[in-house]
Design a protein around this motif. Structure first.
Motif, short mmCIF file in Angstrom:
data_model
loop_
_atom_site.label_atom_id
_atom_site.label_comp_id
_atom_site.label_asym_id
_atom_site.label_seq_id
_atom_site.Cartn_x
_atom_site.Cartn_y
_atom_site.Cartn_z
N HIS A 1 47.87 45.55 -91.89
CA HIS A 1 48.65 45.89 -90.71
C HIS A 1 49.82 44.92 -90.51
N TYR A 2 49.62 43.66 -90.88
CA TYR A 2 50.75 42.73 -90.74
C TYR A 2 51.83 43.07 -91.75
N GLN A 3 51.42 43.50 -92.93
CA GLN A 3 52.41 43.92 -93.93
C GLN A 3 53.17 45.16 -93.45
N LYS A 4 52.45 46.10 -92.85
CA LYS A 4 53.10 47.30 -92.31
C LYS A 4 54.06 46.92 -91.19
N ASN B 1 52.13 41.10 -75.82
CA ASN B 1 53.20 40.17 -75.47
C ASN B 1 53.60 39.32 -76.66
N ASP B 2 52.61 38.94 -77.49
CA ASP B 2 52.93 38.18 -78.70
C ASP B 2 53.78 39.03 -79.66
N ALA B 3 53.47 40.31 -79.72
CA ALA B 3 54.23 41.21 -80.59
C ALA B 3 55.69 41.28 -80.15
N ILE B 4 55.92 41.39 -78.87
CA ILE B 4 57.29 41.46 -78.35
C ILE B 4 58.05 40.19 -78.70
N ARG B 5 57.42 39.04 -78.49
CA ARG B 5 58.09 37.77 -78.80
C ARG B 5 58.39 37.65 -80.29
N SER C 1 46.82 43.80 -86.39
CA SER C 1 46.66 42.64 -87.25
C SER C 1 46.00 41.48 -86.50
N ARG C 2 46.47 41.25 -85.26
CA ARG C 2 45.88 40.20 -84.44
C ARG C 2 44.42 40.52 -84.09
N ALA C 3 44.15 41.78 -83.78
CA ALA C 3 42.79 42.18 -83.40
C ALA C 3 41.81 41.95 -84.55
N TYR C 4 42.18 42.41 -85.73
CA TYR C 4 41.29 42.26 -86.88
C TYR C 4 41.18 40.80 -87.32
N SER C 5 42.17 39.98 -86.98
CA SER C 5 42.11 38.56 -87.32
C SER C 5 41.04 37.82 -86.52
N LYS C 6 40.50 38.50 -85.52
CA LYS C 6 39.45 37.89 -84.69
C LYS C 6 38.20 37.60 -85.51
N ASP C 7 37.98 38.38 -86.56
CA ASP C 7 36.80 38.19 -87.40
C ASP C 7 37.21 38.22 -88.86
N LEU C 8 37.81 37.13 -89.31
CA LEU C 8 38.25 37.06 -90.70
C LEU C 8 37.10 36.73 -91.64
N GLY C 9 35.91 36.48 -91.05
CA GLY C 9 34.74 36.27 -91.88
C GLY C 9 34.31 37.55 -92.58
N SER C 10 34.77 38.66 -92.05
CA SER C 10 34.50 39.95 -92.66
C SER C 10 35.63 40.27 -93.63
N ALA C 11 35.29 40.53 -94.88
CA ALA C 11 36.30 40.84 -95.89
C ALA C 11 37.09 42.09 -95.50
N ALA C 12 36.39 43.06 -94.93
CA ALA C 12 37.06 44.30 -94.53
C ALA C 12 38.09 44.03 -93.44
N ASN C 13 37.71 43.24 -92.44
CA ASN C 13 38.65 42.94 -91.36
C ASN C 13 39.81 42.08 -91.84
N ILE D 1 52.22 48.20 -82.48
CA ILE D 1 50.83 48.57 -82.72
C ILE D 1 50.28 47.87 -83.97
N ASP D 2 51.06 47.86 -85.05
CA ASP D 2 50.59 47.20 -86.27
C ASP D 2 50.41 45.71 -86.07
N PHE D 3 51.30 45.08 -85.31
CA PHE D 3 51.15 43.65 -85.03
C PHE D 3 49.86 43.42 -84.23
N MET D 4 49.63 44.24 -83.22
CA MET D 4 48.43 44.09 -82.40
C MET D 4 47.16 44.32 -83.20
#
Length: 223
Positions: free
Chosen positions: A200-203, A35-39, A181-193, A176-179
């Motif tokens: 994905h946000y850039q894509k 829903n956030d992606a749609i908005r 990006s949001r999903a991986y943002s859940k754990d930004l303590g991980s450099a990989a995430n 999908i790319d927006f979602m």
């Protein structure tokens, strides 16, 4: 009309994050990201949710208000009787016809004035005639924000829900790319995430920009 199902989008995201059973990212959480992606898409691409409709003007008033569900005006096309209505800069009318807000009510509108800083309103010249019972009708296009999608978690888990995305299918990959990006943002303590979220946000941004450029090119070629 879109044919891509919301649950299909969520399933693809779950597959991408290797969490098909919703242990790390629940179905409810991913639906919120959807829903956030749609908005967000509608915010950056108002044409993604464009509605072309007839509009009943408020009689004897230069100032008009868009429908409650509208986000912003995209274009005014014509009077219902056929004459086109063109956009004009307000300063031009102010300079040449300082009394244009008190113009004689007319059955044929010539111009409209719109300011992005006041997205819910627009002005017409000359003032439209008519009344509540017989309003002056014009054709316009405005952007709206689709209603929030609500799907029970179980219906997402079993894939039984048939609700389709409220935008054109061509926006599916951007969603999908927006979602993701949001999903991986859940754990930004991980450099990989953190890197995955950024990528994905850039894509996502690139997808919207590429579509915008493609649309502009098609319009240019069509002239």
């Amino acid at each position: 009309m879109a044919t891509t199902k919301v649950v299909s989008i969520i399933k693809r995201v779950q597959t991408a994050v290797n969490d098909a059973t919703g242990i790390v990212w629940t179905e409810k959480e991913l639906l919120e990201h959807f829903n956030d992606a749609i908005r967000d898409i509608v915010l950056h691409r108002p044409d993604a949710s464009a509605i072309n409709t007839v509009f009943s003007c408020k009689g004897n008033s230069s100032k008009q208000s868009l429908p409650s569900e509208a986000l912003r005006l995209i274009e005014i096309i014509r009077n219902d009787q056929g004459r086109v209505i063109t956009e004009i800069d307000r300063s031009t009318l102010d300079a040449t016809r300082p009394d244009w807000h008190q113009s004689e009510p007319s059955a044929s509108i010539e111009h409209f004035v719109y300011d992005e800083r006041d997205p819910k309103h627009f002005y017409l010249y000359p003032r439209p005639g008519g009344d509540v019972a017989n309003p002056h009708i014009i054709e316009l296009i405005y952007s709206s924000c689709p209603e929030e999608i609500v799907i029970p978690e179980q219906s997402i888990k079993d894939g039984s829900d048939t609700t389709t995305i409220p935008l054109d299918d061509t926006y599916a990959n951007a969603i999908i790319d927006f979602m993701l990006s949001r999903a991986y943002s859940k754990d930004l303590g991980s450099a990989a995430n953190a890197n995955r979220a950024s990528t994905h946000y850039q894509k996502y941004g690139n997808a919207l920009g590429v579509k915008l450029q493609a649309d502009a090119m098609m319009m240019k070629e069509g002239k």
